[in-house]
Design a protein around this motif. Structure first.
Motif, short mmCIF file in Angstrom:
data_model
loop_
_atom_site.label_atom_id
_atom_site.label_comp_id
_atom_site.label_asym_id
_atom_site.label_seq_id
_atom_site.Cartn_x
_atom_site.Cartn_y
_atom_site.Cartn_z
N GLN A 185 12.63 22.93 0.82
CA GLN A 185 13.33 23.92 1.63
C GLN A 185 12.67 25.27 1.40
O GLN A 185 12.63 25.75 0.25
N MET A 186 12.15 25.85 2.46
CA MET A 186 11.42 27.11 2.34
C MET A 186 12.19 28.20 3.08
O MET A 186 12.35 28.12 4.30
N ASP A 187 12.65 29.17 2.35
CA ASP A 187 13.41 30.29 2.92
C ASP A 187 12.66 31.59 2.72
O ASP A 187 11.77 31.69 1.88
N ASN A 188 13.04 32.59 3.50
CA ASN A 188 12.42 33.91 3.41
C ASN A 188 10.89 33.79 3.43
O ASN A 188 10.19 34.35 2.58
N LEU A 189 10.40 33.07 4.41
CA LEU A 189 8.96 32.82 4.50
C LEU A 189 8.19 34.09 4.79
O LEU A 189 8.68 35.00 5.48
N THR A 213 8.32 35.89 10.02
CA THR A 213 8.62 36.35 8.66
C THR A 213 10.13 36.39 8.44
O THR A 213 10.88 36.87 9.30
N GLY A 214 10.53 35.84 7.30
CA GLY A 214 11.94 35.77 6.96
C GLY A 214 12.63 34.49 7.40
O GLY A 214 13.78 34.24 7.03
N GLY A 215 11.94 33.68 8.17
CA GLY A 215 12.51 32.43 8.65
C GLY A 215 12.49 31.33 7.61
O GLY A 215 12.04 31.53 6.48
N SER A 216 12.96 30.16 8.03
CA SER A 216 13.07 29.01 7.13
C SER A 216 12.48 27.77 7.77
O SER A 216 12.51 27.62 8.99
N LEU A 217 11.98 26.89 6.93
CA LEU A 217 11.52 25.57 7.34
C LEU A 217 11.83 24.59 6.22
O LEU A 217 11.89 24.98 5.04
N ARG A 218 12.00 23.33 6.58
CA ARG A 218 12.17 22.28 5.58
C ARG A 218 11.10 21.22 5.82
O ARG A 218 11.00 20.67 6.93
N ARG A 255 12.52 31.45 -3.56
CA ARG A 255 12.50 31.31 -2.10
C ARG A 255 12.45 29.85 -1.66
O ARG A 255 12.96 29.51 -0.60
N PHE A 256 11.78 29.02 -2.44
CA PHE A 256 11.62 27.60 -2.12
C PHE A 256 12.47 26.75 -3.06
O PHE A 256 12.63 27.09 -4.24
N THR A 257 12.97 25.63 -2.53
CA THR A 257 13.72 24.67 -3.34
C THR A 257 13.18 23.28 -3.08
O THR A 257 13.08 22.85 -1.93
N ILE A 258 12.85 22.60 -4.16
CA ILE A 258 12.33 21.23 -4.04
C ILE A 258 13.40 20.26 -4.49
O ILE A 258 14.14 20.52 -5.45
N GLN A 293 0.85 -1.19 0.00
CA GLN A 293 0.00 0.00 0.00
C GLN A 293 0.89 1.24 0.00
O GLN A 293 1.76 1.40 0.85
N ILE A 294 0.64 2.14 -0.94
CA ILE A 294 1.44 3.35 -1.05
C ILE A 294 0.97 4.38 -0.04
O ILE A 294 -0.23 4.64 0.08
N GLN A 295 1.94 4.94 0.69
CA GLN A 295 1.63 5.99 1.66
C GLN A 295 2.65 7.11 1.53
O GLN A 295 3.82 6.87 1.21
N LEU A 296 2.19 8.32 1.81
CA LEU A 296 3.06 9.50 1.85
C LEU A 296 2.94 10.10 3.24
O LEU A 296 1.84 10.41 3.69
N VAL A 297 4.07 10.28 3.89
CA VAL A 297 4.07 10.79 5.26
C VAL A 297 4.92 12.05 5.31
O VAL A 297 6.14 12.00 5.06
N GLU A 298 4.29 13.17 5.65
CA GLU A 298 4.99 14.45 5.71
C GLU A 298 5.49 14.74 7.12
O GLU A 298 4.92 14.27 8.11
N SER A 299 6.50 15.56 7.19
CA SER A 299 7.00 16.06 8.48
C SER A 299 7.68 17.39 8.24
O SER A 299 7.97 17.76 7.09
N GLY A 300 7.92 18.11 9.33
CA GLY A 300 8.72 19.33 9.23
C GLY A 300 7.96 20.63 9.31
O GLY A 300 8.57 21.70 9.27
N GLY A 301 6.66 20.60 9.42
CA GLY A 301 5.92 21.84 9.56
C GLY A 301 6.19 22.50 10.90
O GLY A 301 6.83 21.93 11.78
N GLY A 302 5.69 23.71 11.06
CA GLY A 302 5.86 24.41 12.32
C GLY A 302 5.53 25.88 12.18
O GLY A 302 4.91 26.29 11.20
N SER A 303 5.97 26.65 13.18
CA SER A 303 5.71 28.08 13.20
C SER A 303 7.02 28.85 13.18
O SER A 303 7.94 28.52 13.94
N VAL A 304 7.09 29.87 12.33
CA VAL A 304 8.26 30.72 12.24
C VAL A 304 7.82 32.15 12.05
O VAL A 304 6.67 32.41 11.71
#
Length: 123
Positions: free
Chosen positions: A81-85, A14-19, A66-69, A1-12
């Protein structure tokens, strides 16, 4: 069974980064096209970025520069990779797999979806 599991969200702020990361399991082949979508409250889901298994990337104008996939782990892990949010990047972000070639940022063509991860950017 195919599954996609995300991680890495959060709160930052303005100008911060998240992956964000998305691990695809259950595959016996490499999905050609994988992508990130997002949906903000009261808005339609929109395509953010996509990458195919041959290394080609597509970005929405709003995140270009700003973003790199990228994909790793034999093309089964998709990262964003999300920069300059900015506050307008606040949304639930979804990983998707097996989209239609030529329609990388159109959600209708994707067969598999993750559960979503929240990204909040405060001003």
């Amino acid at each position: 069974q195919i599954q996609l599991v995300e991680s890495g969200g959060g709160s930052v702020q303005t100008g911060g980064s998240l992956r964000l990361s998305c691990v695809a399991t259950g595959y016996t082949y490499r999905p050609f096209l994988m992508a990130w979508f997002r949906q903000a409250p009261g808005k339609e889901r929109e395509g953010v970025a996509a990458r195919d298994s041959e290394g080609r990337s597509t970005y929405a104008d709003s995140v270009q520069g700003r973003f790199t996939i990228f994909r790793t782990n034999a093309n089964l892990t998709l990262s964003l990779q999300m920069d300059n949010l900015k506050p307008e990047d606040t949304a639930v972000y979804y990983c998707a797999a097996e989209g239609l070639p030529g329609q990388a940022l159109q959600d209708a063509g994707y067969n598999f979806w993750g559960q979503g991860t929240q990204v909040t950017v405060s001003s």
